[in-house]
Scaffold this active site. Structure first.
Site, short mmCIF file in Angstrom:
data_model
loop_
_atom_site.label_atom_id
_atom_site.label_comp_id
_atom_site.label_asym_id
_atom_site.label_seq_id
_atom_site.Cartn_x
_atom_site.Cartn_y
_atom_site.Cartn_z
N SER A 140 0.87 -1.18 0.00
CA SER A 140 0.00 0.00 0.00
C SER A 140 0.90 1.22 0.00
CB SER A 140 -0.87 0.02 1.25
OG SER A 140 -1.49 1.29 1.39
N TYR A 143 -1.45 -0.44 10.41
CA TYR A 143 -1.71 -0.98 9.07
C TYR A 143 -0.55 -0.63 8.13
CZ TYR A 143 -3.71 -1.13 4.33
OH TYR A 143 -3.93 -1.35 2.99
P1 NAP Z 1 -11.81 -5.42 0.45
O1 NAP Z 1 -12.67 -4.82 -0.61
O2 NAP Z 1 -12.12 -5.15 1.88
O3 NAP Z 1 -11.79 -7.03 0.21
C1 NAP Z 1 -11.02 -7.79 1.07
C2 NAP Z 1 -10.97 -9.22 0.59
O4 NAP Z 1 -10.09 -9.94 1.46
C3 NAP Z 1 -12.30 -9.93 0.65
O5 NAP Z 1 -12.36 -10.83 -0.43
C4 NAP Z 1 -12.25 -10.66 1.98
O6 NAP Z 1 -13.02 -11.86 2.03
C5 NAP Z 1 -10.79 -11.04 2.04
N1 NAP Z 1 -10.27 -11.28 3.37
C6 NAP Z 1 -10.26 -10.41 4.43
N2 NAP Z 1 -9.69 -11.01 5.49
C7 NAP Z 1 -9.32 -12.24 5.09
C8 NAP Z 1 -8.69 -13.34 5.73
N3 NAP Z 1 -8.32 -13.28 7.02
N4 NAP Z 1 -8.48 -14.47 5.01
C9 NAP Z 1 -8.86 -14.57 3.71
N5 NAP Z 1 -9.48 -13.55 3.05
C10 NAP Z 1 -9.69 -12.41 3.74
O7 NAP Z 1 -10.27 -5.02 0.24
P2 NAP Z 1 -9.51 -4.31 -1.02
O8 NAP Z 1 -9.68 -2.85 -0.90
O9 NAP Z 1 -9.85 -5.01 -2.26
O10 NAP Z 1 -7.99 -4.61 -0.60
C11 NAP Z 1 -7.28 -5.72 -1.09
C12 NAP Z 1 -5.82 -5.56 -0.72
O11 NAP Z 1 -5.33 -4.32 -1.24
C13 NAP Z 1 -5.57 -5.50 0.80
O12 NAP Z 1 -4.36 -6.19 1.08
C14 NAP Z 1 -5.42 -4.02 1.06
O13 NAP Z 1 -4.63 -3.76 2.20
C15 NAP Z 1 -4.73 -3.56 -0.21
N6 NAP Z 1 -4.90 -2.14 -0.47
C16 NAP Z 1 -6.14 -1.61 -0.68
C17 NAP Z 1 -6.26 -0.23 -0.91
C18 NAP Z 1 -7.59 0.43 -1.14
O14 NAP Z 1 -7.64 1.68 -1.13
N7 NAP Z 1 -8.67 -0.31 -1.34
C19 NAP Z 1 -5.11 0.57 -0.92
C20 NAP Z 1 -3.87 -0.02 -0.70
C21 NAP Z 1 -3.77 -1.36 -0.48
P3 NAP Z 1 -14.58 -11.88 2.51
O15 NAP Z 1 -15.36 -11.46 1.29
O16 NAP Z 1 -14.85 -13.28 2.90
O17 NAP Z 1 -14.69 -10.92 3.63
#
Ligand code: NAP
Length: 250
Positions: A145, A159
Site C-alpha cells: 500500500s 496498518y
Molecule cells: P476489500 O474490498 O475489503 O476485500 C477484502 C478481501 O479480502 C475480501 O475478499 C475478503 O473476504 C478477504 N479477506 C479479508 N480477510 C481475510 C482473511 N483473514 N483471510 C482470507 N481472506 C480475507 O479489500 P480491497 O480494498 O480489495 O484490498 C485488497 C488488498 O489491497 C488488501 O491487502 C489491502 O490492504 C490492499 N490495499 C487496498 C487499498 C484500497 O484503497 N482499497 C489501498 C492499498 C492497499 P470476505 O469477502 O470473505 O470478507
C-alpha cells in the site's frame, strides 16, 4: 481452458481480489477464489468467470490462521493439482486511530492477516512452484500500500507498518527464490474505491480524499488488477523484487 495455469487469489471475493480473479480468468488462468467469510461474494465471482467461459473454484479459508492456510492450499491441490501464481491480496484495515488508542488485539490481528498470512501463503506457494521442490516455477504478487511510504499518521500507522513489512518481504523473497523459477513482486495501491474503507468505518473515504490525489480521483480495482496481471505475466519475465506504485500520483 482445462489445462491453463492456476492462480490463487487470496481475498478474491471482493474488491481488488475479485477484479484480479476476473481479469486473470479472461487471460486463461484457472482461478482459485479465496474468501474468509463471504461465500456468496466468492461464488458470484466464480459464476461470472464460468459464464465468460473460464474456470474457477471458490476456496474458503482465513489466511490469518494456520489451519486456514492449510485448508486453502489443500483445496487448490484437490481442485487443480498444480499452482503457477499467487496473489497475496487478502488484507484488513481498522478504524482511524492514533497509536496511543490502538488495542494490542488490533495490532496482532492486522499483522496476523496482512503479514503472517501473506508470508505463510507464499511459503506454501514456494513449496509447490519452486524448481528446488520439483515445481515448474511461478509468480507471486503481494499487495502492499502507498501507506507503507506515507505512514498513515493519525489513521492507521499499524496498518501502514504491515505494508512496510510486505515491501521488505517482497524484496527478500524475490532474491531468495530468483534461481528457482519464481518471480516475486508487489503492487502499492493508493486510494482505491473498494469496500475496505467502509470496513474501517469510513465508507466515503475514497471520494472524500479525491481532491488530495494528483489525478483527482480514486483508482478502480480494475486499474490495480491490470498492474497485477502484468507482473504475473510473461511480459514481466525480467521483473522481480519490484514494488509497482499504482496511486494516481499520491
Ligand atoms: P476489500 O474490498 O475489503 O476485500 C477484502 C478481501 O479480502 C475480501 O475478499 C475478503 O473476504 C478477504 N479477506 C479479508 N480477510 C481475510 C482473511 N483473514 N483471510 C482470507 N481472506 C480475507 O479489500 P480491497 O480494498 O480489495 O484490498 C485488497 C488488498 O489491497 C488488501 O491487502 C489491502 O490492504 C490492499 N490495499 C487496498 C487499498 C484500497 O484503497 N482499497 C489501498 C492499498 C492497499 P470476505 O469477502 O470473505 O470478507
Amino acid at each position: 481452458m482445462s489445462d491453463g495455469p492456476v492462480l490463487l487469489v487470496t481475498g478474491g471475493s471482493r474488491g481488488i481480489g475479485a477484479a484480479v480473479a476476473l481479469a486473470a480468468a479472461s487471460e486463461g488462468w484457472r482461478v482459485a477464489v479465496n474468501y474468509a467469510s463471504n461465500r456468496d461474494a466468492a461464488e458470484d465471482v466464480v459464476r461470472r468467470i464460468a459464464e465468460a467461459g473460464g474456470t474457477a473454484v471458490s476456496v474458503e479459508g482465513n489466511v490469518g490462521r494456520e489451519e486456514g492456510v492449510r485448508a486453502i492450499f489443500a483445496a487448490v491441490d484437490t481442485a487443480f493439482g498444480r499452482l503457477d501464481g499467487l496473489v497475496n491480496n487478502a488484507g484488513i484495515i481498522g478504524p482511524p486511530q492514533r497509536v496511543d488508542e490502538v488495542s494490542p488485539e488490533r495490532i496482532e490481528q492486522l499483522f496476523r492477516v496482512n503479514v503472517t498470512g501473506s508470508i505463510r501463503c507464499a511459503a506454501e506457494a514456494v513449496l509447490r512452484m519452486s524448481a528446488r521442490h520439483g515445481g515448474r516455477g511461478g509468480s507471486i504478487v503481494n499487495l502492499s500500500s502507498i501507506a507503507a511510504v506515507l505512514g498513515a499518521p493519525g489513521q492507521y500507522v499499524d496498518y501502514a507498518a504491515t505494508k512496510g513489512a510486505i515491501d521488505s518481504f517482497t524484496v527478500g523473497l524475490a532474491r531468495e527464490v530468483a534461481t528457482e523459477g519464481i518471480r516475486v513482486n508487489a503492487v502499492r495501491p493508493g486510494i482505491i474505491d473498494t469496500e475496505i474503507h467502509a470496513s474501517g468505518g469510513l465508507p466515503d473515504r475514497a471520494r472524500d480524499l479525491a481532491p488530495t490525489i494528483p489525478i483527482q480521483r480514486p483508482g478502480t480495482a480494475g486499474e490495480v488488477a491490470d498492474a497485477i496481471l502484468y507482473l504475473l505475466s510473461d511480459k514481466a519475465t525480467y521483473v522481480t523484487g519490484t514494488i509497482l506504485t499504482v496511486s494516481g500520483g499520491r
